[in-house]
Each structure stands twice: as C-alpha cells, then as structure tokens.
Design a protein around this motif. Structure first.
Motif, PDB file in Angstrom:
ATOM      1  N   LYS A 627       0.798  -1.224   0.000  1.00  0.00           N
ATOM      2  CA  LYS A 627       0.000   0.000   0.000  1.00  0.00           C
ATOM      3  C   LYS A 627       0.831   1.274   0.000  1.00  0.00           C
ATOM      4  CE  LYS A 627      -3.987  -2.061   2.376  1.00  0.00           C
ATOM      5  NZ  LYS A 627      -4.906  -1.960   3.534  1.00  0.00           N
ATOM      6  N   GLY A 628       2.145   1.154   0.072  1.00  0.00           N
ATOM      7  CA  GLY A 628       2.978   2.335   0.152  1.00  0.00           C
ATOM      8  C   GLY A 628       3.285   2.949  -1.202  1.00  0.00           C
ATOM      9  N   PHE A 629       4.096   3.992  -1.186  1.00  0.00           N
ATOM     10  CA  PHE A 629       4.557   4.649  -2.405  1.00  0.00           C
ATOM     11  C   PHE A 629       5.845   3.977  -2.866  1.00  0.00           C
ATOM     12  CE2 PHE A 629       2.365   7.782   0.224  1.00  0.00           C
ATOM     13  CZ  PHE A 629       1.391   8.248  -0.651  1.00  0.00           C
ATOM     14  N   LEU A 630       5.978   3.745  -4.161  1.00  0.00           N
ATOM     15  CA  LEU A 630       7.165   3.088  -4.690  1.00  0.00           C
ATOM     16  C   LEU A 630       8.197   4.120  -5.119  1.00  0.00           C
ATOM     17  CD1 LEU A 630       5.577   0.206  -6.813  1.00  0.00           C
ATOM     18  CD2 LEU A 630       6.334   0.182  -4.419  1.00  0.00           C
ATOM     19  N   SER A 631       9.423   3.905  -4.688  1.00  0.00           N
ATOM     20  CA  SER A 631      10.501   4.827  -5.040  1.00  0.00           C
ATOM     21  C   SER A 631      10.731   4.819  -6.541  1.00  0.00           C
ATOM     22  CB  SER A 631      11.793   4.414  -4.313  1.00  0.00           C
ATOM     23  OG  SER A 631      12.889   5.154  -4.786  1.00  0.00           O
ATOM     24  N   ALA A 636      12.007   0.034  -3.798  1.00  0.00           N
ATOM     25  CA  ALA A 636      11.777   0.342  -2.390  1.00  0.00           C
ATOM     26  C   ALA A 636      10.382   0.923  -2.233  1.00  0.00           C
ATOM     27  CB  ALA A 636      12.822   1.327  -1.864  1.00  0.00           C
ATOM     28  N   ALA A 637       9.820   0.748  -1.040  1.00  0.00           N
ATOM     29  CA  ALA A 637       8.499   1.292  -0.726  1.00  0.00           C
ATOM     30  C   ALA A 637       8.624   2.290   0.413  1.00  0.00           C
ATOM     31  CB  ALA A 637       7.535   0.174  -0.353  1.00  0.00           C
ATOM     32  N   LEU A 638       7.813   3.343   0.360  1.00  0.00           N
ATOM     33  CA  LEU A 638       7.844   4.386   1.376  1.00  0.00           C
ATOM     34  C   LEU A 638       6.443   4.605   1.917  1.00  0.00           C
ATOM     35  CD1 LEU A 638       9.676   5.728  -1.351  1.00  0.00           C
ATOM     36  CD2 LEU A 638      10.759   6.561   0.736  1.00  0.00           C
ATOM     37  N   SER A 639       6.357   4.986   3.190  1.00  0.00           N
ATOM     38  CA  SER A 639       5.042   5.098   3.810  1.00  0.00           C
ATOM     39  C   SER A 639       5.081   6.120   4.934  1.00  0.00           C
ATOM     40  CB  SER A 639       4.616   3.733   4.359  1.00  0.00           C
ATOM     41  OG  SER A 639       3.412   3.829   5.081  1.00  0.00           O
ATOM     42  N   PRO A 768      -1.546  15.034  -9.860  1.00  0.00           N
ATOM     43  CA  PRO A 768      -0.589  13.960  -9.561  1.00  0.00           C
ATOM     44  C   PRO A 768       0.612  14.435  -8.736  1.00  0.00           C
ATOM     45  CG  PRO A 768      -1.293  13.838 -11.850  1.00  0.00           C
ATOM     46  CD  PRO A 768      -1.851  15.110 -11.316  1.00  0.00           C
ATOM     47  N   PHE A 769       1.096  15.638  -8.985  1.00  0.00           N
ATOM     48  CA  PHE A 769       2.309  16.070  -8.292  1.00  0.00           C
ATOM     49  C   PHE A 769       2.058  16.423  -6.824  1.00  0.00           C
ATOM     50  CE2 PHE A 769       0.496  19.849 -10.231  1.00  0.00           C
ATOM     51  CZ  PHE A 769       0.567  20.805  -9.217  1.00  0.00           C
ATOM     52  N   LEU A 770       0.775  16.449  -6.415  1.00  0.00           N
ATOM     53  CA  LEU A 770       0.443  16.675  -5.001  1.00  0.00           C
ATOM     54  C   LEU A 770      -0.217  15.447  -4.364  1.00  0.00           C
ATOM     55  CD1 LEU A 770      -1.006  20.315  -5.076  1.00  0.00           C
ATOM     56  CD2 LEU A 770       1.321  19.574  -4.575  1.00  0.00           C
ATOM     57  N   SER A 771      -0.236  14.328  -5.068  1.00  0.00           N
ATOM     58  CA  SER A 771      -0.944  13.149  -4.584  1.00  0.00           C
ATOM     59  C   SER A 771      -0.124  12.322  -3.603  1.00  0.00           C
ATOM     60  CB  SER A 771      -1.345  12.269  -5.770  1.00  0.00           C
ATOM     61  OG  SER A 771      -0.183  11.828  -6.469  1.00  0.00           O
ATOM     62  N   GLN A 772       1.086  12.719  -3.351  1.00  0.00           N
ATOM     63  CA  GLN A 772       1.933  11.993  -2.399  1.00  0.00           C
ATOM     64  C   GLN A 772       2.616  13.001  -1.483  1.00  0.00           C
ATOM     65  OE1 GLN A 772       5.902  10.704  -3.842  1.00  0.00           O
ATOM     66  NE2 GLN A 772       5.070  11.064  -5.899  1.00  0.00           N
ATOM     67  N   PRO A 773       3.128  12.562  -0.349  1.00  0.00           N
ATOM     68  CA  PRO A 773       3.845  13.485   0.535  1.00  0.00           C
ATOM     69  C   PRO A 773       5.067  14.073  -0.152  1.00  0.00           C
ATOM     70  CG  PRO A 773       3.263  11.475   1.701  1.00  0.00           C
ATOM     71  CD  PRO A 773       2.955  11.242   0.258  1.00  0.00           C
ATOM     72  N   LEU A 774       5.439  15.262   0.302  1.00  0.00           N
ATOM     73  CA  LEU A 774       6.604  15.965  -0.223  1.00  0.00           C
ATOM     74  C   LEU A 774       7.638  16.139   0.887  1.00  0.00           C
ATOM     75  CD1 LEU A 774       4.719  18.780  -2.204  1.00  0.00           C
ATOM     76  CD2 LEU A 774       5.511  16.569  -3.076  1.00  0.00           C
ATOM     77  N   LEU A 775       8.861  16.363   0.498  1.00  0.00           N
ATOM     78  CA  LEU A 775       9.941  16.582   1.446  1.00  0.00           C
ATOM     79  C   LEU A 775      10.625  17.907   1.156  1.00  0.00           C
ATOM     80  CD1 LEU A 775      11.741  13.082   1.264  1.00  0.00           C
ATOM     81  CD2 LEU A 775       9.836  13.734   2.750  1.00  0.00           C
ATOM     82  N   GLY A 811      18.062  24.663   0.047  1.00  0.00           N
ATOM     83  CA  GLY A 811      16.985  23.702   0.222  1.00  0.00           C
ATOM     84  C   GLY A 811      16.119  23.631  -1.013  1.00  0.00           C
ATOM     85  N   PHE A 812      15.388  22.533  -1.167  1.00  0.00           N
ATOM     86  CA  PHE A 812      14.414  22.417  -2.251  1.00  0.00           C
ATOM     87  C   PHE A 812      13.404  21.345  -1.867  1.00  0.00           C
ATOM     88  CE2 PHE A 812      18.228  20.060  -3.415  1.00  0.00           C
ATOM     89  CZ  PHE A 812      17.758  18.777  -3.687  1.00  0.00           C
ATOM     90  N   VAL A 813      12.305  21.316  -2.604  1.00  0.00           N
ATOM     91  CA  VAL A 813      11.197  20.400  -2.334  1.00  0.00           C
ATOM     92  C   VAL A 813      11.197  19.298  -3.379  1.00  0.00           C
ATOM     93  CG1 VAL A 813       8.690  20.168  -2.198  1.00  0.00           C
ATOM     94  CG2 VAL A 813       9.813  22.172  -1.202  1.00  0.00           C
ATOM     95  N   ILE A 814      11.016  18.054  -2.926  1.00  0.00           N
ATOM     96  CA  ILE A 814      10.972  16.904  -3.818  1.00  0.00           C
ATOM     97  C   ILE A 814       9.844  15.980  -3.381  1.00  0.00           C
ATOM     98  CG2 ILE A 814      13.439  16.948  -4.366  1.00  0.00           C
ATOM     99  CD1 ILE A 814      13.817  14.689  -2.312  1.00  0.00           C
ATOM    100  N   PRO A 815       9.358  15.120  -4.266  1.00  0.00           N
ATOM    101  CA  PRO A 815       8.374  14.113  -3.837  1.00  0.00           C
ATOM    102  C   PRO A 815       9.040  13.054  -2.959  1.00  0.00           C
ATOM    103  CG  PRO A 815       8.379  14.410  -6.238  1.00  0.00           C
ATOM    104  CD  PRO A 815       9.586  15.094  -5.717  1.00  0.00           C
ATOM    105  N   LEU A 816       8.252  12.418  -2.117  1.00  0.00           N
ATOM    106  CA  LEU A 816       8.767  11.360  -1.256  1.00  0.00           C
ATOM    107  C   LEU A 816       9.414  10.245  -2.067  1.00  0.00           C
ATOM    108  CD1 LEU A 816       8.911  10.041   1.604  1.00  0.00           C
ATOM    109  CD2 LEU A 816       6.631   9.090   1.152  1.00  0.00           C
TER     110      LEU A 816
END
Length: 871
Positions: A627-631, A636-639, A768-775, A811-816
């Motif tokens: 159910k996680g996000f795939l790198s 790898a999976a992230l959650s 789509p670019f906001l459908s997952q957490p950001l860092l 610094g910059f923002v990237i998807p998880l």
C-alpha cells in the motif's frame, strides 16, 4: 521393504506433474523412495490412547479451552502456583476444569503422544571417583533426526543434498549439524554446569534453521561437567574423555547410519534410504578445541600453534586422519590410562589427551571440514576483545567515548550515550553496533595507516557475514584479510597492542580458514551461534531453574523436557485435526515468502488465521509494498502514518515551526517545475492546508534475496524543540537518474520536513504532483570519493550553501518517491572532537560528514559492490 519406484521423483514434484507449471531440480540418482509409512504427525495416531481421542480429540481434556488453560498453567507456573490457582474462588465459581490438582494436570500431560524420549544414563570412569554421580541426560541422535526429517511442518522447506559417489545409488543424505557450548544451567550458589548439545539437519532451508522460533533445532543431550577426586592437573583430561564418551552414546546410532544407511520416512510419508554424515558444528574456540581434542594453545582446524597464530597464510588442515594417526602412535608409546605420562606426551604433541575421540568412526565426517568458523565468537567477540581495545589504546578512551556520545541518534540504530570504553558486558548485538561506526569514529584521531588496517578488517567481518557468496565475493574477503595482515604493523607502531609486538591471537588465525569453509559449506551465517545462544536460555536454563534440585533432580528434568516436547507436538496436531486438515504442510504458493521464514506460522495462518496468535511465532514484517509509495529510483516502498502529526497548517506555519525561512519559495519552485506554468499561487489557493509528519518509513528488498522483504527503516524530520534546538533530522540518498525532474544533481540530503498539501474543499481534484507526501530537504555535495580516502574508503559529504550573503543552507522540495536509501552520517571530527557539541546538535553543528555504509549488512552489500564497480 518395497523396491524403489520406477520414477523416483521427490513427492513435492510428483504433486505438480498435472499442472506442468513448475520447474525444479532434483537428483536423479538420489532420494529414491521405497514405499510409504507415516510421518511424525501421523505417528501420533498410533498412540495407545487414540481410541479415547476418536470421540474427543482433546482427551484427556474436555475441550480446546481446557487444553489451552492446562498448557498455559504448565508452561508458566510451578506446581504450588497451579494448586493455588485451582483453589481460587473465581475458578471454583466459574466453569471448573476437570483436573483438580497440579499433579493430576501433569499426569495428563505425560499421557500425550511424544517424540524421541529423554533418557538418563549413569556413567563411571573406572578407577576415578567423583563428587557427584555422573548422569548423562539425552535423546537418541538418530531418533531426533528421524523426527526432524519426517516433520510435515518443514516439508515445504526441505531440500535434497547431492549424493556422494561413495554412497549407493538412490541414497538420500541427511547432513547433520550440531552446536554445543559449556554453560551454567542453574544460577547463583552451587551453579550446575553442563555441555548442552543441539542438533538439526541441513535439508531444512538455512533461513528457517536460523530462526530460533521455527523449532528446527532440537536439544539432544546435557553432557555433565563433573569434578573428579584427583589432582587439578588431571581434571581437564578426564572431563574431556568423559565428554567424548557421552558423544559416543548420544551419536552412536547416527554414526552407524552413516556407515550402513537406514530407512527413514520423510515428511510426505515416503521411505528413503538415508545416510547421516556430520557436516557442520557450531562452537566457540574452547569448545572446538575440546571437540578436536587439541591443547589450548593450538588451532583446532589447522596445524599451527601459538607462535604462528599471527601468520598471514593458511596452514595445512588438522584432519581426522592426522589426529587419529598421532593418537595411535602415542597410545603405542604410553598406556592412555597412565594419565600423568600420557598427558605429558599428548601436550608435547599439542593434544588434549583424549584417546578415543568420538569422530574416530564417523564416516565421511572430517573434523577439519565440519568445524565451521563461527561468526558470533570468531568475529564479533574478537572485535570487542581486540579491535576495540586497539582503538581505545590509540585514540584514547575519553576521545573515543566523546565521538560515540555525540553521534546523531537514529531510530533503529544503537546510540551509546555513555560511550563504549567503560561497558564491561555487551551482547553480540552491541558488538555489531560499535563495529558499524568504528572506521569513521577513529578517522583523524588514529594514524591513517592504522585506520586503513582497521577498515580492511571490518570489511572482512562484513563480507564473511554475507548470506550468498560467489567466487568474487570470497576473493574480496581473502583480499581484505590480506590487506589487514599487510598493514597490521601500523597498529603496533601506534601502540595499539598495549606493548605487545605480535598478533598471536587464536581467533585471528581462525579467520584464515573462513574462505575455504565458505567454498565447502556455503554462507557462514547459517551456522552462526545466534540461534544456539538463544536455545541455551529457552531449552536449558529455563527448564533447569524449574526444578527443586533435590535427589530426584534428573528425573524432574526428564519429565520437564518430555512434557515440553509433548505439548508442542500436540498443539499443532490438535489444531490440524480440529480443522480436518491433512497432516502434510501443503503451503500455498502465495505464502511462500512467509513459510520460508516460519513454516509453522504460515501453515497455521492458512488453515486457521484466528489461531495464529496462540503460537509462539515471530512478528511478521509489515509489507509496505502492498500500500505504500514506490521509489522512482530503486525497488523500495515508502510510507507515512495514516494520521499526520500536524493538520490544517498553512505554508507560513510550517516555515515558522521548522525554522525554514525559504520554505514558501522552494514550494513555489516545485509547483512551477511540475506545472510548467507561472501561476503556482493558484495551486496554493486551491490547496490551502498543509499536513505534516515527523517521520516516514522506507522498506527495501534484500540485496541477495530479491523476494525477501527487509524490516522497514525510519527517517525522522522533527522540528526544533527544547530537546532538539535545531531539530532532529535524518539523512537520505536521492534518485540521481537523468530523467528526474526534481533533483539538482545531489546524491544526499537531510530531510527537514515531511508534508503534503491538501484542500479545505473536499471536492477538489488532487493533481498527480500533489498526490503523495513531499519533502523539504537540504542537500550535500560529494567532496571526496572512496578512491580519495585510502584509509577510510568512505565518501565525504559537505553541506551546500547559497551564494548569497550571508550564506544560507540551500533547500528544495521533492516528492517522497525521490528517496532511494536512508543514510547514516558521521561527522568528520578531525584530530579532536568539538566538546561543545552534543548528540542533539551534531548533525547541525558540523558541515562535513562521512557517509557510513556499514550501518547494516544490507547497506554494506549495496554500497560495497557500488564502490567496487566505480573503482
């Protein structure tokens, strides 16, 4: 016995013939079957009380609930406590159990069907008296092997072993693996010491054998450690002879089976013609010397003595033939029972004085081959006893402690808040935790040549622990040890041996045999003492502490051990019978991953999921891939947690909480990159709320087991607080693929916050670019590669600052999903650590860091190979 079947395929393959959808290997000239019989569980139905169980499978208990209650009481309470429990008013007023006393309950447990029975044998050594009776508590080794080979729990985890040319055609090999260690089985005054002996078979997959909860190991004997009424000079030789005599008794039938064979029923009920060679023995150095009957200052594996332990080349093996020939010659010179003369002659020839070693008549079992180098004692304990001491001597205890104290805290990684120099007792786990940072910790404070030597030795320790080896990895292991020997004088020159001018260390000599052992026996981790050390507690110390140490002590132990095995066997059998399941573990394919680590758990989960909690099985690893996000850069999976740590914040709130003045600017840049438009403010107006998490999890597959999911790792991103004035943030490695739109060419970064934009209007469609957490991350540059660091062979990273005045961290923002791996960073301390820095501030106080890939064995395997390819 019936003749072999015309097409002697293994039963598992015969079951698949109809589908034709499976491929497997089998040995056409071995593993032939000779008719049908009953496996371990099916033999339970031959019990003398089976007629009573036809109407009630729980007989003599009334129901499953009463069986569970009785099993719980026996496993956890003493007889006095059981009686007190049964007299409680609550028990009397409720549904009263049918057993009225503890004695009656124990008698019922003793009527259950059993596996191999425990026995006690009283022994004597002619002409020598002892303070106590010599009593050997044991099971027959062959019966235990038959029980394991015929256990249906393991039928999906059994593998065939190639037939030796010296055995008859169609024969099946059941390779025997043993482990032993002298240990006190009772505590405090009058502590009783014994030599517990454990046994398993190599047909069971190694990843199952390595799990203590899988019950693939059996305790087969408690060999006594007796004090003789003789001069202390003769205690050792008499005790060693007694131990070998006990081994002859316990393993006698196994040795006979190795010589002539025996018909044994497998887990599918097929009868096979089997041979049982001894192929591996897990033991520490002192135990190995007892097994091989060599003196204390001699190698149990090779023909070297104390003065040669520091040599860099492997010497000829100490084979069974060599040892037996030497004993034979000595026995012709002096009567072995003239202890004084024979012991002196034996010591002069580096022997212990045993004239009848147990391995003398065990065919196809050479002592130089079955004694396997043991990782826990030969590597981890060696590191603590020697390598760490060298580092303390050279770096200084206070300096080394300071470095460990201020190392950044990460979840899942041991932090030594009090340092490492004054810890007197550590477990193997703690030895590993110190190992994983020692190279980076001593860099700068120890001479570069010494760091290089320590680095080579740590590489060897990690390479020796690989689950899977190829010839190239074995050569890497050999090269690492050769580099250590070539540079070890740097340790002496720096004062690392406390004034000694040699490396005559027994365990160092044993390392020379690691490569040969891997080539013969496969990965050494499958023979690690981790399991046997755990079994010493569960199968030895715990049962013995439940006795009252009275005159019938051995009888109590036999009943305790028998009762444990009866209850364990019956528990699974009753569950299968209740659900009318066949007594063969036909594990479904989709459960293959789980069954490979704990077959009992997988079997029970399939037939009765609700009963899974009633069995002592390991906690299953949560699969984030489901159910996680795939790198985007690695498998790898992230959650993140379903409930954020902060809700309904705005962009300014996040900037203030995390002290990130450019947060809004970097978020706008991210939106602009993704939309390709100049109107990010419209996106921010639509998605006007921010949720924030303090951490996320990352899970990967094993480097050498593509189907094995590893436990997840936690990456933190905590805001500034009274405990962490600058925040508590971990580092990561980034996706550097050319197609990535979000990375500016940086390989690593520190995660400052984990967030996601949401809309207060629930009907708003999320792009789509906001459908997952950001860092929000702050990157590092690679300023030195392993080729630039001949001592540490580690990458060095440096924080990136903006060109503006005053400089600020970029610094910059990237998807998880741009994260590819967690990263452990160790500051480049230099010659002396900054005493004003603490663990809570070290990640922010320093600008240069070593990327430490020794954190886990999986990380080492990944980046060691990458480093080798790069060079």
């Amino acid at each position: 016995m019936e003749p072999p079947l015309p097409h002697p395929l293994p039963p598992a393959l015969r079951a698949w013939l109809d589908s034709g959808n499976h491929a497997a290997q089998y040995h056409a000239r071995s593993g032939w079957t000779y008719g049908q019989s009953k496996n371990t569980f099916e033999r339970i139905e031959d019990d003398r009380y089976q007629e009573n169980q036809k109407t009630n499978i729980y007989w003599p208990f009334q129901s499953r609930a009463e069986w569970r209650l009785g099993k719980f009481l026996v496993e956890n309470l003493t007889q006095a406590q059981i009686n007190a429990f049964l007299k409680l008013d609550w028990v009397s007023s409720a549904q009263k159990p049918s057993f009225a006393t503890a004695r009656q309950l124990l008698d019922w447990m003793d009527t259950l069907p059993s596996g191999p029975g425990w026995k006690v044998m009283e022994l004597e050594v002619d002409g020598y008296k002892t303070e106590k009776k010599i009593e050997l508590i044991f099971q027959d080794g062959l019966e235990v092997v038959e029980s394991l080979f015929g256990n249906p729990i393991f039928c999906q985890n059994m593998r065939a072993v190639s037939r030796s040319d010296t055995l008859p055609e169609g024969a099946t090999i059941i390779p025997v693996i043993t482990a032993s260690d002298k240990t006190p089985v009772t505590r405090h005054t009058g502590a009783l010491k014994m030599h517990p002996l454990f046994l398993t078979i190599a047909n069971i997959d190694s990843n199952v054998r390595m799990k203590a909860t899988a019950c693939a190991w059996r305790c087969v004997a408690f060999m006594p450690v007796i004090k003789f009424d003789v001069h202390p000079d003769y205690q050792t030789i008499l005790q060693a002879r007694l131990w070998h005599k006990c081994m002859d008794i316990v393993m006698g039938k196994l040795k006979h089976t190795t010589n002539v064979g025996e018909f044994i029923t497998d887990a599918f009920g097929d009868v096979q013609y089997c041979f049982t060679p001894l192929v591996a023995w897990t033991a520490n150095l002192l135990e190995q010397q007892l097994i091989t009957s060599v003196s204390q200052n001699s190698s149990p594996i090779t023909l070297v003595n104390l003065e040669q332990f520091g040599n860099s080349t492997c010497q000829p093996p100490r084979t069974t033939g060599y040892t037996l020939d030497l004993i034979h010659r000595l026995s012709h010179q002096v009567d072995p029972w003239r202890l004084d003369a024979f012991q002196k002659l034996a010591k002069a020839n580096h022997l212990l004085g045993v004239h009848l070693p147990f391995f003398r008549d065990w065919k196809n079992s050479d002592v130089s081959s079955f004694l396997i180098p043991e990782v826990l004692h030969s590597l981890h304990k060696f590191f603590f006893d020697h390598v760490l001491m060298w580092c303390k001597d050279v770096v200084g205890c206070d300096e080394l402690d300071s470095r460990y104290k201020i190392h950044h805290k990460r979840i899942g990684i041991r932090h030594f808040a009090s340092g490492v120099s004054r810890m007197m007792q550590m477990t193997g786990r703690e030895h590993c935790d110190i190992q994983c940072t020692i190279v980076a910790m001593i860099a700068g404070a120890a001479p570069s040549a010494m760091v290089w030597s320590i680095h080579a030795l740590i590489n060897f320790i990690y390479l020796a622990q690989r689950q899977v080896h190829m010839e190239s990895s074995i050569r890497h292991m050999e090269n690492s040890l050769s580099k250590f020997h070539a540079t070890k004088d740097a340790i002496l020159n720096a004062g690392g041996r406390g004034g000694k001018d040699h490396f005559n260390i027994p365990k160092l000599e044993l390392m020379l045999s690691f490569a040969g052992a891997v080539r013969r026996n496969g990965g050494l981790m499958q023979y690690s003492a981790d399991v046997s050390e755990r079994l010493l507690i569960t199968h030895c110390k715990t049962p013995f502490t439940r006795t009252n140490r009275q005159s019938d002590f051995t009888e109590q132990i036999i009943h305790l051990l028998d009762r444990q095995e009866r209850m364990h066997l019956m528990d699974v059998y009753l569950l299968l019978s209740e659900h009318k399941e066949p007594l063969v573990n036909a594990t479904a394919e989709e459960e293959e991953l789980l069954s490979s680590t704990d077959p009992t758990s997988a079997w029970i989960s399939r037939i009765a999921p609700s009963e899974h909690r009633c069995f002592n099985s390991p906690r299953s690893i949560r699969n984030l891939f489901a159910k996680g996000f795939l790198s985007s850069g690695t498998p790898a999976a992230l959650s993140v947690m379903s409930t954020p740590d902060h809700k309904k914040l705005n962009v300014c709130d996040v900037a203030n909480i995390y002290a990130l003045p450019d947060f809004a600017t970097r978020l706008v840049e991210y939106i602009s990159r993704c939309t390709g438009s100049m109107t990010p403010h419209l996106v921010l107006e639509s998605f006007d709320e921010v949720v924030v998490w303090h951490k996320f999890r990352m899970q990967q597959y094993s480097t050498f087991g593509p189907s094995v999911i590893m436990p997840s790792q936690v990456v933190q991103a905590l805001p500034p607080s009274p405990d962490f004035l600058l925040g508590n943030c971990d580092a990561i490695l980034l996706n550097t693929h050319e197609q990535s739109l979000h990375n500016h060419g940086y390989h690593a970064a520190e995660v400052r916050t984990v967030f996601q934009l949401t809309s207060s209007c629930r009907s708003q469609t999320t792009p789509p670019f906001l459908s997952q957490p950001l860092l929000y991350v702050q990157p590092f540059n690679v300023i030195a590669t392993p080729e630039d660091q001949p001592d540490t062979r580690l990458w060095i990273l440096e924080r990136v600052y903006t060109p503006s005045l005053p400089p600020a961290r970029m610094g910059f923002v990237i998807p998880l999903t741009e994260v590819v791996h967690p990263a452990d960073l160790v500051p480049v301390f230099g010659e002396r650590v900054n005493c004003t820095v603490m663990a809570a501030t070290s990640q922010q106080a320093y600008d240069q860091f070593y990327f430490n890939y020794y954190t886990t064995k999986e990380a080492f395997d990944t980046f060691y190979e990458h480093k080798f390819v790069q060079t």
